[in-house]
Design a protein around this motif. Structure first.
Motif, PDB file in Angstrom:
ATOM      1  N   PRO A   1       0.828  -1.333   0.038  1.00 46.56           N
ATOM      2  CA  PRO A   1       0.074  -0.016   0.060  1.00 46.56           C
ATOM      3  C   PRO A   1       0.824   1.328   0.116  1.00 46.56           C
ATOM      4  N   ALA A   2       0.768   2.154  -1.148  1.00 51.50           N
ATOM      5  CA  ALA A   2       1.520   3.431  -1.362  1.00 51.50           C
ATOM      6  C   ALA A   2       1.067   4.504  -0.146  1.00 51.50           C
ATOM      7  N   VAL A   3       0.378   4.224   0.239  1.00 54.60           N
ATOM      8  CA  VAL A   3      -0.267   5.510   1.203  1.00 54.60           C
ATOM      9  C   VAL A   3       0.568   5.506   2.593  1.00 54.60           C
ATOM     10  N   VAL A   4       0.942   6.745   2.906  1.00 53.10           N
ATOM     11  CA  VAL A   4       1.457   7.053   4.166  1.00 53.10           C
ATOM     12  C   VAL A   4       0.524   7.181   5.255  1.00 53.10           C
ATOM     13  N   GLN A   5       0.407   6.280   6.113  1.00 52.77           N
ATOM     14  CA  GLN A   5      -0.747   6.192   6.743  1.00 52.77           C
ATOM     15  C   GLN A   5      -1.079   7.313   7.626  1.00 52.77           C
ATOM     16  N   ASP A   6      -0.221   8.216   8.065  1.00 53.21           N
ATOM     17  CA  ASP A   6      -0.381   9.174   9.039  1.00 53.21           C
ATOM     18  C   ASP A   6      -0.823  10.521   8.354  1.00 53.21           C
ATOM     19  N   ASP A   7      -0.620  10.800   7.027  1.00 59.50           N
ATOM     20  CA  ASP A   7      -0.620  11.887   6.208  1.00 59.50           C
ATOM     21  C   ASP A   7      -1.835  11.633   5.244  1.00 59.50           C
ATOM     22  N   PRO A   8      -2.421  12.967   4.733  1.00 58.16           N
ATOM     23  CA  PRO A   8      -3.243  12.705   3.515  1.00 58.16           C
ATOM     24  C   PRO A   8      -2.666  12.113   2.373  1.00 58.16           C
ATOM     25  N   PRO A   9      -3.461  11.364   1.495  1.00 55.20           N
ATOM     26  CA  PRO A   9      -2.562  10.928   0.286  1.00 55.20           C
ATOM     27  C   PRO A   9      -2.261  11.920  -0.790  1.00 55.20           C
ATOM     28  N   PRO A  10      -1.470  11.803  -1.497  1.00 55.76           N
ATOM     29  CA  PRO A  10      -1.066  12.801  -2.717  1.00 55.76           C
ATOM     30  C   PRO A  10      -2.388  12.764  -3.623  1.00 55.76           C
ATOM     31  N   ALA A  11      -2.353  13.826  -4.355  1.00 55.34           N
ATOM     32  CA  ALA A  11      -3.392  13.919  -5.255  1.00 55.34           C
ATOM     33  C   ALA A  11      -2.878  12.891  -6.454  1.00 55.34           C
TER      34      ALA A  11
ATOM     35  N   PRO B   1      -6.504   4.470   7.913  1.00 58.35           N
ATOM     36  CA  PRO B   1      -7.943   4.243   7.191  1.00 58.35           C
ATOM     37  C   PRO B   1      -8.809   3.206   8.355  1.00 58.35           C
ATOM     38  N   ALA B   2      -7.848   2.369   8.647  1.00 58.28           N
ATOM     39  CA  ALA B   2      -8.597   1.082   9.487  1.00 58.28           C
ATOM     40  C   ALA B   2      -9.074   1.973  10.735  1.00 58.28           C
ATOM     41  N   ALA B   3      -8.346   2.840  11.342  1.00 60.13           N
ATOM     42  CA  ALA B   3      -8.931   3.631  12.509  1.00 60.13           C
ATOM     43  C   ALA B   3     -10.026   4.373  12.228  1.00 60.13           C
ATOM     44  N   GLN B   4      -9.994   5.216  11.064  1.00 60.78           N
ATOM     45  CA  GLN B   4     -11.140   5.792  10.784  1.00 60.78           C
ATOM     46  C   GLN B   4     -12.587   5.201  10.477  1.00 60.78           C
ATOM     47  N   ALA B   5     -12.159   3.998   9.919  1.00 62.04           N
ATOM     48  CA  ALA B   5     -13.430   3.025   9.730  1.00 62.04           C
ATOM     49  C   ALA B   5     -13.979   2.592  10.732  1.00 62.04           C
ATOM     50  N   LEU B   6     -13.083   2.228  11.767  1.00 57.97           N
ATOM     51  CA  LEU B   6     -13.702   1.517  12.984  1.00 57.97           C
ATOM     52  C   LEU B   6     -14.345   2.591  14.211  1.00 57.97           C
ATOM     53  N   LEU B   7     -13.757   3.712  14.109  1.00 53.61           N
ATOM     54  CA  LEU B   7     -13.978   4.935  14.945  1.00 53.61           C
ATOM     55  C   LEU B   7     -14.972   5.859  14.274  1.00 53.61           C
ATOM     56  N   ASN B   8     -15.100   5.829  13.013  1.00 51.92           N
ATOM     57  CA  ASN B   8     -16.079   6.637  12.285  1.00 51.92           C
ATOM     58  C   ASN B   8     -15.710   8.227  12.401  1.00 51.92           C
ATOM     59  N   THR B   9     -14.579   8.459  12.534  1.00 51.65           N
ATOM     60  CA  THR B   9     -13.921   9.838  12.812  1.00 51.65           C
ATOM     61  C   THR B   9     -12.861  10.137  12.192  1.00 51.65           C
ATOM     62  N   ASP B  10     -12.299  11.244  11.858  1.00 51.07           N
ATOM     63  CA  ASP B  10     -11.142  11.596  11.420  1.00 51.07           C
ATOM     64  C   ASP B  10     -10.017  11.464  12.599  1.00 51.07           C
ATOM     65  N   ILE B  11      -8.849  11.028  12.257  1.00 49.62           N
ATOM     66  CA  ILE B  11      -8.004  10.665  13.126  1.00 49.62           C
ATOM     67  C   ILE B  11      -6.585  10.575  12.665  1.00 49.62           C
ATOM     68  N   ARG B  12      -5.736  10.898  13.429  1.00 52.66           N
ATOM     69  CA  ARG B  12      -4.200  10.803  13.245  1.00 52.66           C
ATOM     70  C   ARG B  12      -3.439   9.805  14.104  1.00 52.66           C
ATOM     71  N   ILE B  13      -2.573   9.139  13.387  1.00 48.65           N
ATOM     72  CA  ILE B  13      -1.942   8.094  14.102  1.00 48.65           C
ATOM     73  C   ILE B  13      -1.056   8.744  15.524  1.00 48.65           C
TER      74      ILE B  13
END
Length: 280
Positions: free
Chosen positions: A35-45, A213-225
């Motif tokens: 997975p190319a996403v950096v988990q704690d930062d917004p993905p690039p455009a 993404p997993a944390a946001q899905a489970l907690l239904n809120t925006d979150i930073r690791i």
């Protein structure tokens, strides 16, 4: 060297973190798409697609005729979360798995090889939730089987766990996002009822969310690791602990010590739960 020391060295808590049965340089190499996403930062455009060449009228007509002659595979119109949840209520493991494998509720179904429901002990105390399948997972139908999976296995071993033994591993989305991009909000929402039903069936004592993404899905809120580490969250009465995704740790090895702290915190929480002292 003790077995624990050996495991910790494999996790990177020695002079350098390295994977089992792999040379040290393999940590930095990328021999397969993770997975190319950096988990704690917004993905690039996403990059703009290349310009399309105009087709000739004859070719366009032929394509239209061929398309008309072959029935298209229709995707199921998306339903709201309540409808999807109601549809899954009461399904046992076999029926739920069959439904996941046949799912066409979002666009991720269009490019997958196969859906990846999850793997492990269906009565586990521990549930680990990642982001979504990568290329190797998409090919084999099992989560965390690439380099990130080897690191996850080492992380589990460091706290005396192993895949399939009192551990279940799943993902927030069950189909591989194209180019391993971050799942979109609509895709997470479409797939979450499957994870919710899995949690109902497993009834874990503790959930570890691997990545944003997993944390946001489970907690239904925006979150930073970074700000969520070291805390216990709640999913319908089950404690949720947030840490970094193994694929992120492969790209950012300096954060592996933080992940080790999170695993130790999770282990303490589990011991408290098992002794009846834990609180969410």
């Amino acid at each position: 060297m003790t077995r624990r020391d050996s495991i910790l060295r494999e996790m990177g808590l020695g002079p350098i973190w390295r994977l089992r049965d792999a040379p040290e340089v393999a940590l930095a190499a990328d021999d397969g798409p993770e997975p190319a996403v950096v988990q704690d930062d917004p993905p690039p455009a996403p990059a703009a697609p290349p310009p399309r060449q105009a087709a000739s009228p004859l070719k366009s007509l032929a394509s239209f005729q061929n398309a008309a002659a072959e029935p298209a595979v229709a995707r199921t119109p998306p339903a709201d979360a309540g409808e999807r949840t109601a549809r899954l209520a009461g399904l046992d493991w076999e029926a739920l798995t069959e439904t996941i494998l046949a799912c066409r509720d979002c666009t991720l179904c269009e490019q997958r090889t196969q859906a990846v429901p999850g793997v492990g002990d269906v009565q586990a105390d521990w549930l680990f939730v990642g982001e979504g399948p990568g290329a190797e997972e998409d090919a084999r139908g099992e989560p965390f089987v690439g380099k990130a999976g080897k690191l996850l296995d080492a992380m589990l071993a460091a706290i005396d766990l192993r895949r399939g033994d009192n551990v279940y591993i799943a993902n927030a989305v069950k189909c591989r996002p194209p180019l391993n991009r971050t799942p979109e909000a609509e895709e997470l929402a479409a797939c979450f009822p499957y994870l919710a039903r899995q949690i109902e069936l497993i009834r874990p004592k503790l959930i570890v969310a691997l990545g944003r993404p997993a944390a946001q899905a489970l907690l239904n809120t925006d979150i930073r690791i970074a700000s969520a580490r070291g805390r216990c969250f709640d999913y319908q009465g089950t404690p949720v602990i947030v840490t970094y995704h193994p694929a992120y740790l492969l790209r950012n090895p300096l954060d592996k010590a933080k992940a080790w702290e999170d695993l130790c915190f999770a282990r303490r929480q589990m011991r408290d739960r098992q002794s009846g002292q834990g609180e969410v």
